[in-house]
Design an enzyme around this catalytic site. Structure first.
Site, PDB file in Angstrom:
ATOM      1  N   ASP A  79       0.811  -1.213   0.000  1.00 36.82           N
ATOM      2  CA  ASP A  79       0.000   0.000   0.000  1.00 36.82           C
ATOM      3  C   ASP A  79       0.842   1.259   0.000  1.00 36.82           C
ATOM      4  O   ASP A  79       1.656   1.479   0.894  1.00 36.82           O
ATOM      5  CB  ASP A  79      -0.911  -0.010   1.227  1.00 36.82           C
ATOM      6  N   ASP A 291      -3.736   6.461  -4.022  1.00 37.72           N
ATOM      7  CA  ASP A 291      -3.637   5.365  -3.060  1.00 37.72           C
ATOM      8  C   ASP A 291      -3.881   4.020  -3.728  1.00 37.72           C
ATOM      9  O   ASP A 291      -5.007   3.662  -4.039  1.00 37.72           O
ATOM     10  CB  ASP A 291      -4.647   5.582  -1.930  1.00 37.72           C
TER      11      ASP A 291
END
Length: 521
Positions: A79, A291
């Site tokens: 991530d 993201d």
């Protein structure tokens, strides 16, 4: 909404060598991989490559790493919106308690047994405690142990060892280290900051610069890549546009770089016939978080309403949590794109094809027509753009990032973007230099569209932020469940996650070494 089908993956690795000392491990999809998880060294020029695997049926991206001595293989969600790396203890509550597994719609994937590692040490007892903004989280000890990924070894990396978790697999966060969970005032211990995996890659000589590039490829593709310390010039069309990271200013006046956000300057649609509809006016500026740990994209309510109206999208987020669209749009308007502008009038328009935003509900979310309200469509698909809650920042997740080649430079606080070259079969990797003043291959620098994001709270360890929370986004109120792999505090406020559809990141392994400077996943 029904629980999703189990992840089904099988890995076949083929070693390929080149004159550039490249070692690549290709991945082939197959049956029954980690059924219990509910979705969610080469010398020379020192570049290490791993291939991002896109499991279309689960929308997941993950990385395989080795922790401990001897090594214990761990599967971690990757991530860009988070900063802590953590793994699951084999005795973690979720892993040994059937009641919790039933509640979370699955058990644990890979776990770690501390007693079997001779290099394991507890660094700070009971200090790891992260709660993501979707209200999932994990807690336990901070530990140090040997950490290896794609042939590169980092000795004594500090990571979290979760003894309590509501997530069925660990996570590898690669954001700013200022955002690590321990740096939050919400924890019982005084805030402290430690070097995360990106910091240690640099200090241990694995890479020469805290920078990496992300290539997710298209929704139907089996692989993509992330390159630490370098970029691949064959993975995008044209040139890159360099954008400044949006700094955050906190109540005490401190300005810091904590999130990988840039300024978006326009949103529109180009139709099948080439007609352009703009939903923003001249001078529009909005901070957006890029993201990779979030499945869908979340925009301002007015923008989303305009997009829904233009494409006849049904907003059913109050009931099913879904945005619904006629699947016929894929056949009737295959050239339609959603257009995102960056850098102002003289900047860049990134075009997202409609088939990257419209998806089969059964394949991705295990939702059938019986689960849906009457739509009038012959066949109903899902739509991957949702409304941000009032006061929240906008977020561009995988439904945008698959169409964008993105370079994140955490040292110069710059992000470069370009149009993805889908399904590229060639490679030309260049290395980021330690003393570089800009990102390579950039044709323009957008400085006229800078803004400073104002936070209502304080930076962890700086302001008055109450908890360590994450930047992954999902929705019970504004969209379907999405990946919730965001990072520690100071991130976007995100509605609670519906864990029946937990979208995660998955990487397969490939190695590429280009001297002490690049680390490619």
């Amino acid at each position: 909404m029904q629980a999703p089908a189990a992840c089904c993956l099988f890995w076949m690795m083929v070693l390929v060598g080149t004159t550039l000392a490249v070692l690549t491990l290709d991945i082939v999809r197959g049956p029954h991989y980690y059924e219990d998880i509910d979705a969610r060294q080469i010398e020379g020029r020192a570049t290490i490559t791993s291939v991002l695997y896109n499991n279309v049926s689960r929308g997941s991206y993950y990385v395989e790493v080795d922790v401990g001595t001897p090594a214990q293989r761990q599967t971690l969600f990757l991530d860009t919106g988070s900063s802590d790396t953590w793994i699951l203890d084999s005795r973690a509550d979720l892993c040994v308690t059937p009641r919790l597994q039933q509640r979370r719609f699955g058990g644990c994937g890979t776990t770690f047994q501390p007693s079997k590692s001779s290099t394991f040490k507890v660094a700070v007892e009971d200090a790891f405690n992260i709660t993501y903004l979707d209200r999932t989280g994990a807690s336990g000890d901070y530990i140090t142990d040997t950490f290896a990924i794609s042939g590169a070894t980092i000795p004594a990396l500090q990571i979290g060892l979760a003894s309590r978790s509501s997530i069925g697999s660990g996570l590898m966060g690669i954001g700013y280290s200022v955002n690590v969970a321990s740096n939050s005032r919400g924890n019982e211990l005084p805030p402290f900051r430690y070097p995360n995996v990106i910091d240690k890659m640099l200090s241990s000589g694995v890479i020469k610069r805290k920078a990496y590039s992300l290539y997710l490829n298209d929704l139907s593709a089996s692989t993509g890549s992330i390159i630490f310390g370098g970029m691949d010039t064959t993975k995008y069309h044209g040139n890159l546009l360099q954008l400044p990271v949006v700094p955050s200013r906190y109540r005490n006046g401190t300005t810091v770089f904590a999130e990988l956000s840039v300024v978006m300057t326009s949103v529109g649609i180009t139709g099948q016939a080439g007609n352009v509809v703009n939903f923003t006016t001249t001078g529009f500026k909005e901070s957006v978080l890029l993201d990779s740990g979030t499945t869908f994209s979340y925009l301002d309510r007015n923008l989303v309403r305009s997009i829904y109206d233009a494409l006849n999208v049904i907003d059913d987020t109050d009931q099913t949590g879904l945005a619904l669209i006629d699947c016929a749009i894929l056949a009737n308007s295959p050239k339609l794109t959603l257009d995102y502008g960056f850098g102002g009038p003289n900047g860049m328009i990134l075009r997202v094809p409609i088939d990257e935003v419209v998806f089969n509900l059964r394949t991705l979310l295990n939702v059938t027509e019986d689960d849906l309200p009457y739509t009038g469509f012959q066949s109903t698909c899902g739509f991957g753009i949702y409304t941000s809650d009032e006061g929240d920042d906008s977020l561009l997740g995988d439904t945008f990032l698959r169409s964008a080649y993105v370079v994140y430079d955490l040292e110069s606080n710059q992000i470069a973007i370009g149009q993805t070259n889908f399904n590229s079969t060639t490679s030309s990797v260049i290395e980021f230099l330690a003393n570089a003043t800009s990102i390579p291959e950039v044709s323009g620098v957008a400085s006229s569209a800078e803004i400073t994001q104002t936070s209502i709270g304080g930076l962890p360890g700086v302001g008055a932020n109450p908890t360590a929370t994450g930047s992954g986004r999902s929705s019970t109120s504004t969209g379907p469940a999405a990946t919730s792999s965001g990072a520690a505090a100071g991130a976007v406020n995100i509605p609670p996650l519906d864990t029946t559809v937990f979208r995660v990141l998955g990487l397969s392994i490939a190695l590429m070494v280009m001297g002490g400077g690049m680390f490619i996943l």
